[in-house]
Design a protein around this motif. Structure first.
Motif, mmCIF file in Angstrom:
data_model
loop_
_atom_site.group_PDB
_atom_site.id
_atom_site.type_symbol
_atom_site.label_atom_id
_atom_site.label_comp_id
_atom_site.label_asym_id
_atom_site.label_seq_id
_atom_site.Cartn_x
_atom_site.Cartn_y
_atom_site.Cartn_z
ATOM 1 N N LYS A 63 54.617 25.185 42.161
ATOM 2 C CA LYS A 63 54.051 24.340 41.102
ATOM 3 C C LYS A 63 54.814 23.045 40.851
ATOM 4 O O LYS A 63 54.342 22.190 40.113
ATOM 5 C CB LYS A 63 53.921 25.109 39.781
ATOM 6 N N LEU A 64 56.002 22.901 41.451
ATOM 7 C CA LEU A 64 56.818 21.712 41.204
ATOM 8 C C LEU A 64 56.937 20.806 42.418
ATOM 9 O O LEU A 64 57.363 19.654 42.297
ATOM 10 C CB LEU A 64 58.224 22.110 40.737
ATOM 11 N N GLY A 65 56.598 21.313 43.604
ATOM 12 C CA GLY A 65 56.619 20.484 44.795
ATOM 13 C C GLY A 65 57.897 20.601 45.601
ATOM 14 O O GLY A 65 58.703 21.519 45.398
ATOM 15 N N THR A 66 58.067 19.659 46.522
ATOM 16 C CA THR A 66 59.184 19.658 47.462
ATOM 17 C C THR A 66 60.021 18.394 47.284
ATOM 18 O O THR A 66 59.485 17.285 47.235
ATOM 19 C CB THR A 66 58.688 19.752 48.914
ATOM 20 N N LEU A 67 61.315 18.582 47.177
ATOM 21 C CA LEU A 67 62.292 17.504 46.996
ATOM 22 C C LEU A 67 63.117 17.393 48.274
ATOM 23 O O LEU A 67 63.775 18.354 48.677
ATOM 24 C CB LEU A 67 63.197 17.833 45.803
ATOM 25 N N VAL A 68 63.082 16.241 48.917
ATOM 26 C CA VAL A 68 63.787 16.025 50.188
ATOM 27 C C VAL A 68 64.968 15.098 49.965
ATOM 28 O O VAL A 68 64.829 14.038 49.348
ATOM 29 C CB VAL A 68 62.837 15.427 51.249
ATOM 30 N N THR A 69 66.134 15.490 50.490
ATOM 31 C CA THR A 69 67.344 14.682 50.334
ATOM 32 C C THR A 69 68.077 14.572 51.669
ATOM 33 O O THR A 69 68.519 15.586 52.225
ATOM 34 C CB THR A 69 68.294 15.307 49.295
ATOM 35 N N PRO A 70 68.225 13.368 52.210
ATOM 36 C CA PRO A 70 69.053 13.172 53.405
ATOM 37 C C PRO A 70 70.533 13.092 53.026
ATOM 38 O O PRO A 70 70.875 12.666 51.924
ATOM 39 C CB PRO A 70 68.552 11.848 53.969
ATOM 40 N N ILE A 71 71.378 13.490 53.945
ATOM 41 C CA ILE A 71 72.827 13.460 53.742
ATOM 42 C C ILE A 71 73.432 12.369 54.610
ATOM 43 O O ILE A 71 73.080 12.251 55.807
ATOM 44 C CB ILE A 71 73.464 14.832 54.071
ATOM 45 N N GLY A 72 74.333 11.569 54.013
ATOM 46 C CA GLY A 72 74.928 10.456 54.744
ATOM 47 C C GLY A 72 76.452 10.512 54.740
ATOM 48 O O GLY A 72 77.064 11.436 54.188
ATOM 49 N N ASP A 73 77.056 9.505 55.311
ATOM 50 C CA ASP A 73 78.519 9.457 55.416
ATOM 51 C C ASP A 73 79.124 8.744 54.206
ATOM 52 O O ASP A 73 78.405 8.177 53.378
ATOM 53 C CB ASP A 73 78.967 8.818 56.730
ATOM 54 N N PRO A 74 80.465 8.741 54.076
ATOM 55 C CA PRO A 74 81.110 8.165 52.887
ATOM 56 C C PRO A 74 80.796 6.698 52.640
ATOM 57 O O PRO A 74 80.915 6.237 51.502
ATOM 58 C CB PRO A 74 82.597 8.371 53.166
ATOM 59 N N SER A 75 80.381 5.960 53.657
ATOM 60 C CA SER A 75 80.124 4.526 53.468
ATOM 61 C C SER A 75 78.986 4.278 52.469
ATOM 62 O O SER A 75 78.909 3.189 51.878
ATOM 63 C CB SER A 75 79.767 3.870 54.809
ATOM 64 N N LEU A 76 78.125 5.265 52.266
ATOM 65 C CA LEU A 76 77.012 5.105 51.323
ATOM 66 C C LEU A 76 77.485 5.031 49.882
ATOM 67 O O LEU A 76 76.714 4.661 49.005
ATOM 68 C CB LEU A 76 76.022 6.272 51.475
ATOM 69 N N ARG A 77 78.728 5.360 49.614
ATOM 70 C CA ARG A 77 79.239 5.296 48.250
ATOM 71 C C ARG A 77 79.335 3.866 47.750
ATOM 72 O O ARG A 77 79.469 3.648 46.528
ATOM 73 C CB ARG A 77 80.608 5.977 48.162
ATOM 74 N N THR A 78 79.224 2.904 48.616
ATOM 75 C CA THR A 78 79.256 1.509 48.169
ATOM 76 C C THR A 78 78.072 1.178 47.274
ATOM 77 O O THR A 78 78.088 0.180 46.549
ATOM 78 C CB THR A 78 79.286 0.545 49.358
ATOM 79 N N ARG A 79 77.028 2.019 47.275
ATOM 80 C CA ARG A 79 75.877 1.781 46.407
ATOM 81 C C ARG A 79 76.134 2.203 44.989
ATOM 82 O O ARG A 79 75.398 1.834 44.065
ATOM 83 C CB ARG A 79 74.665 2.584 46.924
ATOM 84 N N ALA A 80 77.164 3.061 44.768
ATOM 85 C CA ALA A 80 77.379 3.641 43.442
ATOM 86 C C ALA A 80 77.910 2.615 42.454
ATOM 87 O O ALA A 80 78.618 1.679 42.840
ATOM 88 C CB ALA A 80 78.366 4.813 43.552
ATOM 89 N N LEU A 104 72.859 11.348 38.801
ATOM 90 C CA LEU A 104 71.478 11.731 39.102
ATOM 91 C C LEU A 104 70.838 10.772 40.088
ATOM 92 O O LEU A 104 71.200 9.598 40.192
ATOM 93 C CB LEU A 104 70.658 11.779 37.815
ATOM 94 N N SER A 105 69.834 11.289 40.781
ATOM 95 C CA SER A 105 69.108 10.497 41.752
ATOM 96 C C SER A 105 67.692 11.052 41.850
ATOM 97 O O SER A 105 67.263 11.838 41.012
ATOM 98 C CB SER A 105 69.830 10.548 43.106
ATOM 99 N N VAL A 106 66.966 10.639 42.886
ATOM 100 C CA VAL A 106 65.602 11.105 43.118
ATOM 101 C C VAL A 106 65.448 11.469 44.585
ATOM 102 O O VAL A 106 66.389 11.326 45.376
ATOM 103 C CB VAL A 106 64.567 10.030 42.704
ATOM 104 N N GLY A 107 64.262 11.912 44.945
ATOM 105 C CA GLY A 107 64.027 12.327 46.314
ATOM 106 C C GLY A 107 64.164 11.188 47.315
ATOM 107 O O GLY A 107 63.939 10.012 46.997
ATOM 108 N N ASN A 108 64.560 11.550 48.531
ATOM 109 C CA ASN A 108 64.660 10.638 49.673
ATOM 110 C C ASN A 108 65.773 9.598 49.554
ATOM 111 O O ASN A 108 65.824 8.655 50.346
ATOM 112 C CB ASN A 108 63.320 9.932 49.927
ATOM 113 N N VAL A 109 66.660 9.767 48.572
ATOM 114 C CA VAL A 109 67.825 8.886 48.441
ATOM 115 C C VAL A 109 69.021 9.567 49.125
ATOM 116 O O VAL A 109 69.393 10.685 48.752
ATOM 117 C CB VAL A 109 68.144 8.592 46.966
#
Length: 285
Positions: free
Chosen positions: A268-285, A105-110
């Protein structure tokens, strides 16, 4: 009332959200231990002129406890079922259920990384329902009372991994692939059967536009079914399925690549924005 998860006081807290101001309420464990009580206390807390802080100053995180079960429903909109596995077939007699781990799980803009062995990722705009009380062996008529609130959700999917076998777990648990928007209390949302419009845009282009009236199985029906087999607890989440218009069903297929941005907008729930990145971002997991 709206709620978000934040990093606060050395742990994960649930906070009330009023405009762009954040008001910490309780640790995520304490909040879900008595969500109704915190819902009653929140209005007084957000009127305290000395309380709260600007949203941008907080690190937002999912407001579900680590012990939560996230139960997802596949092919739960009639039009989506028709574009997928149930094309020219009778609709299923029972919902297709699968699990997500809270670690996904995550949140918006991550940013969400595309795994190196995937051509891209797919979008699935959904309404997520949060369980607010213990639920064991209930019927559909009483199941809705167990819902504390709803949020936007994007069940971002690694299709290659999903389709390796008949079990979907691998493709549905990629790193950061389950972004959730702020939780909106049920009293502000109303009954999903009255109809909430569910839209998805990729790089500003609309790709999904459905309505919760098109659901095959209602959230109360799903909760009632699950509760016959295992007990649901406060903080558990039901992801209720997606409308038609997913990327893999298109000709040609359209998948999310690094640099793309996907938006889920739900009435009623709003807008959820998610950017998509490359595999290198998996280092955060």
């Amino acid at each position: 009332m709206q709620y978000i998860g934040i990093k606060h006081d050395g742990g994960t807290w649930v906070a009330a959200l009023s405009g762009e101001r954040v008001f910490p309420l309780a640790s995520v464990t304490d909040f879900w231990a008595d969500a109704a009580r915190w819902q009653e206390k929140a209005p007084a807390i957000i009127t305290d002129p000395a309380g709260g802080g600007e949203r941008e100053l907080f690190t937002e995180v999912p407001l579900v406890p680590a012990s939560a079960r996230v139960i997802c429903v596949g092919l739960n909109y009639r039009a989506h079922a028709a574009e997928g596995s149930y094309k020219d077939q009778e609709l299923p007699s029972h919902p297709t259920l699968f699990g997500r781990w809270t670690a996904s799980l995550s949140v918006g803009n991550v940013p969400v990384p595309v795994p190196g062995n995937e051509e891209g990722l797919d979008w699935e705009a959904e309404v997520a329902a949060y369980i607010g009380k213990r639920v064991e062996s209930v019927d559909e008529a009483t199941a809705e009372d167990a819902v504390f609130g709803y949020s936007t959700f994007n069940d971002i999917t690694a299709r290659r991994a999903q389709k390796l076998t008949s079990q979907w777990t691998l493709g549905k648990n990629g790193d950061f692939t389950g972004p959730l928007g702020p939780l909106v209390s049920r009293d502000e949302v109303g009954d999903l059967s009255d109809g909430l419009q569910v839209r998805t845009r990729v790089n500003g282009i609309e790709v999904q536009n459905g309505n919760t009236r098109d659901m095959i199985f209602s959230v109360p029906a799903i909760i009632a079914l699950i509760s016959q087999t295992f007990t649901l607890h406060p903080g558990d989440v039901i992801a209720s399925g997606t409308p038609e218009g997913v990327g893999y069903a298109r000709t040609p297929q359209w998948l999310l690549k690094a640099g793309d941005s996907v938006e889920v907008e739900i009435d009623k729930l709003g807008t959820l924005v998610t950017p998509i990145g490359d595999p290198s971002l998996r280092t955060r997991a």
